[in-house]
Design a protein around this motif. Structure first.
Motif, PDB file in Angstrom:
ATOM      1  N   THR A 172       7.998 -10.999  21.019  1.00  0.00           N
ATOM      2  CA  THR A 172       7.641  -9.748  21.713  1.00  0.00           C
ATOM      3  C   THR A 172       8.533  -9.561  22.921  1.00  0.00           C
ATOM      4  N   VAL A 173       9.033  -8.330  23.103  1.00  0.00           N
ATOM      5  CA  VAL A 173       9.799  -7.965  24.293  1.00  0.00           C
ATOM      6  C   VAL A 173       9.004  -6.898  25.054  1.00  0.00           C
ATOM      7  N   THR A 174       8.804  -7.103  26.348  1.00  0.00           N
ATOM      8  CA  THR A 174       8.108  -6.119  27.201  1.00  0.00           C
ATOM      9  C   THR A 174       9.090  -5.584  28.232  1.00  0.00           C
ATOM     10  N   TYR A 175       9.264  -4.231  28.225  1.00  0.00           N
ATOM     11  CA  TYR A 175      10.136  -3.596  29.201  1.00  0.00           C
ATOM     12  C   TYR A 175       9.290  -3.022  30.352  1.00  0.00           C
ATOM     13  N   THR A 176       9.664  -3.392  31.562  1.00  0.00           N
ATOM     14  CA  THR A 176       9.007  -2.811  32.775  1.00  0.00           C
ATOM     15  C   THR A 176       9.954  -1.757  33.320  1.00  0.00           C
ATOM     16  N   ILE A 177       9.492  -0.467  33.269  1.00  0.00           N
ATOM     17  CA  ILE A 177      10.367   0.674  33.567  1.00  0.00           C
ATOM     18  C   ILE A 177      10.019   1.242  34.944  1.00  0.00           C
ATOM     19  N   TYR A 236      13.103  -6.851  31.614  1.00  0.00           N
ATOM     20  CA  TYR A 236      12.375  -7.256  30.406  1.00  0.00           C
ATOM     21  C   TYR A 236      11.820  -8.668  30.561  1.00  0.00           C
ATOM     22  N   THR A 237      10.794  -8.894  29.812  1.00  0.00           N
ATOM     23  CA  THR A 237      10.271 -10.249  29.591  1.00  0.00           C
ATOM     24  C   THR A 237      10.075 -10.403  28.095  1.00  0.00           C
ATOM     25  N   ASN A 287      18.515   6.500  30.410  1.00  0.00           N
ATOM     26  CA  ASN A 287      17.390   7.239  29.856  1.00  0.00           C
ATOM     27  C   ASN A 287      17.017   6.792  28.440  1.00  0.00           C
ATOM     28  N   ILE A 288      17.834   5.900  27.876  1.00  0.00           N
ATOM     29  CA  ILE A 288      17.519   5.381  26.540  1.00  0.00           C
ATOM     30  C   ILE A 288      17.702   3.869  26.553  1.00  0.00           C
ATOM     31  N   ILE A 289      16.670   3.164  26.087  1.00  0.00           N
ATOM     32  CA  ILE A 289      16.801   1.702  25.919  1.00  0.00           C
ATOM     33  C   ILE A 289      17.184   1.467  24.459  1.00  0.00           C
ATOM     34  N   SER A 290      18.464   1.282  24.255  1.00  0.00           N
ATOM     35  CA  SER A 290      18.967   1.080  22.896  1.00  0.00           C
ATOM     36  C   SER A 290      19.528  -0.339  22.806  1.00  0.00           C
ATOM     37  N   GLN A 291      18.693  -1.229  22.308  1.00  0.00           N
ATOM     38  CA  GLN A 291      19.075  -2.638  22.219  1.00  0.00           C
ATOM     39  C   GLN A 291      18.665  -3.191  20.852  1.00  0.00           C
ATOM     40  N   VAL A 292      19.574  -3.949  20.263  1.00  0.00           N
ATOM     41  CA  VAL A 292      19.299  -4.573  18.950  1.00  0.00           C
ATOM     42  C   VAL A 292      18.631  -5.911  19.194  1.00  0.00           C
ATOM     43  N   LEU A 293      17.402  -6.032  18.758  1.00  0.00           N
ATOM     44  CA  LEU A 293      16.627  -7.246  18.981  1.00  0.00           C
ATOM     45  C   LEU A 293      16.629  -8.101  17.716  1.00  0.00           C
ATOM     46  N   THR A 294      16.836  -9.382  17.934  1.00  0.00           N
ATOM     47  CA  THR A 294      16.870 -10.321  16.804  1.00  0.00           C
ATOM     48  C   THR A 294      15.851 -11.410  17.060  1.00  0.00           C
ATOM     49  N   ALA A 295      15.039 -11.685  16.035  1.00  0.00           N
ATOM     50  CA  ALA A 295      14.019 -12.723  16.171  1.00  0.00           C
ATOM     51  C   ALA A 295      14.486 -13.986  15.461  1.00  0.00           C
TER      52      ALA A 295
END
Length: 279
Positions: A270-275, A241-242, A256-264
């Motif tokens: 913005t979070v960008t996932y490179t898969i 991620y970036t 197979n699942i990106i399950s993450q709690v994001l807090t701002a």
């Protein structure tokens, strides 16, 4: 004694003499030649021609095996050989005329068999989806090799003077089999030989990634819940991620699942996932 009528005079011991007329007959003749092709392809036939004295009987051998024929009134006969697979010699032995005269013969002809053309195929390999491969052919120089692609129509490829050729497959998306069918010599005689052999290009299906959509934008404190799907069964994934802004909670991972709690923080981030898929 010359051919024709000869007078013979003989005298006994008493001085008595007598004469006799003797007819001297000519010896029959026969010659042999190949009137068809030579060399020939294995399993093919050619023609043998024998000329000689009309109505005479000609004795000959075929690779040492006795045979005979009677010349017609024209004195010429042409006959087809058997289907030959090896060098064969036709040897005249003698010829006998209807008068009973026989002449010994020495003439022969040899029917040669041309070498059969050959062909081999190579190039079995694995390539990634959408990538090309090279199929290689080798065999008799300047011969034409026939092959099929996945059992389709026959396709030709010409071998060069060194007896080699290559074919580019183009970009492949499925396993593909290149199979030999035949090879044609390209010389005289233009022999054709059935051949077998194959090269198989196995296409490795490259997994790709799709993601189930999630609500955008994501509120601070919500879970991402991004489900990852691959076009190849049993695909697994890794990601990095970036981020921009004051977002926290994202991390690298796999599954197979990106399950993450994001807090701002105080500003939108913005979070960008490179898969990356991995089989």
């Amino acid at each position: 004694v010359n051919v024709g009528t000869t007078t013979i005079t003989y005298t006994d011991s008493n001085g008595c003499s007598n004469t006799a007329v003797v007819n001297v007959l000519s010896l029959p003749t026969a010659t042999i030649q190949i009137s068809g092709s030579s060399p020939i392809c294995t399993g093919s036939i050619t023609n043998i021609k024998i000329d000689g004295s009309p109505n005479a009987t000609v004795n000959y051998t075929v690779n040492g095996v006795n045979a005979s024929l009677v010349l017609p009134a024209s004195g010429t006969i042409t006959f087809a050989t058997a289907a030959l697979t090896s060098q064969t010699t036709y040897q005249l032995v003698n010829v006998t005329a209807g008068t009973g005269c026989t002449a010994t013969l020495l003439e022969q002809v040899v029917v040669n068999i041309a070498p059969q053309p050959t062909a081999l195929i190579s190039g079995s390999t694995s390539v990634c989806f959408g990538q090309p491969a090279t199929i290689s052919f080798s065999g008799t120089p300047n011969a034409t090799v026939g092959y099929t692609i996945n059992g389709g129509p026959r396709q030709p490829v010409l071998l060069n003077a060194a007896g080699t050729a290559t074919v580019n497959t183009g970009n492949l998306t499925a396993d593909t089999t290149y199979a030999l069918v035949d090879v044609t010599a390209g010389t005289v005689p233009n022999c054709v030989q059935t051949v077998s052999g194959s090269a198989i290009v196995t296409v490795v299906q490259t997994p790709t990634v799709t993601t189930d959509p999630i609500s955008q934008p994501l509120c601070s404190g919500q879970s991402t819940g991004i489900r990852l799907n691959g076009t190849v069964p049993n695909t697994t994934f890794t990601w990095t991620y970036t981020q921009t802004g004051g977002v926290t909670g994202a991390s690298n991972g796999s599954g197979n699942i990106i399950s993450q709690v994001l807090t701002a923080g105080t500003t939108t981030g913005t979070v960008t996932y490179t898969i990356t898929p991995a089989v």
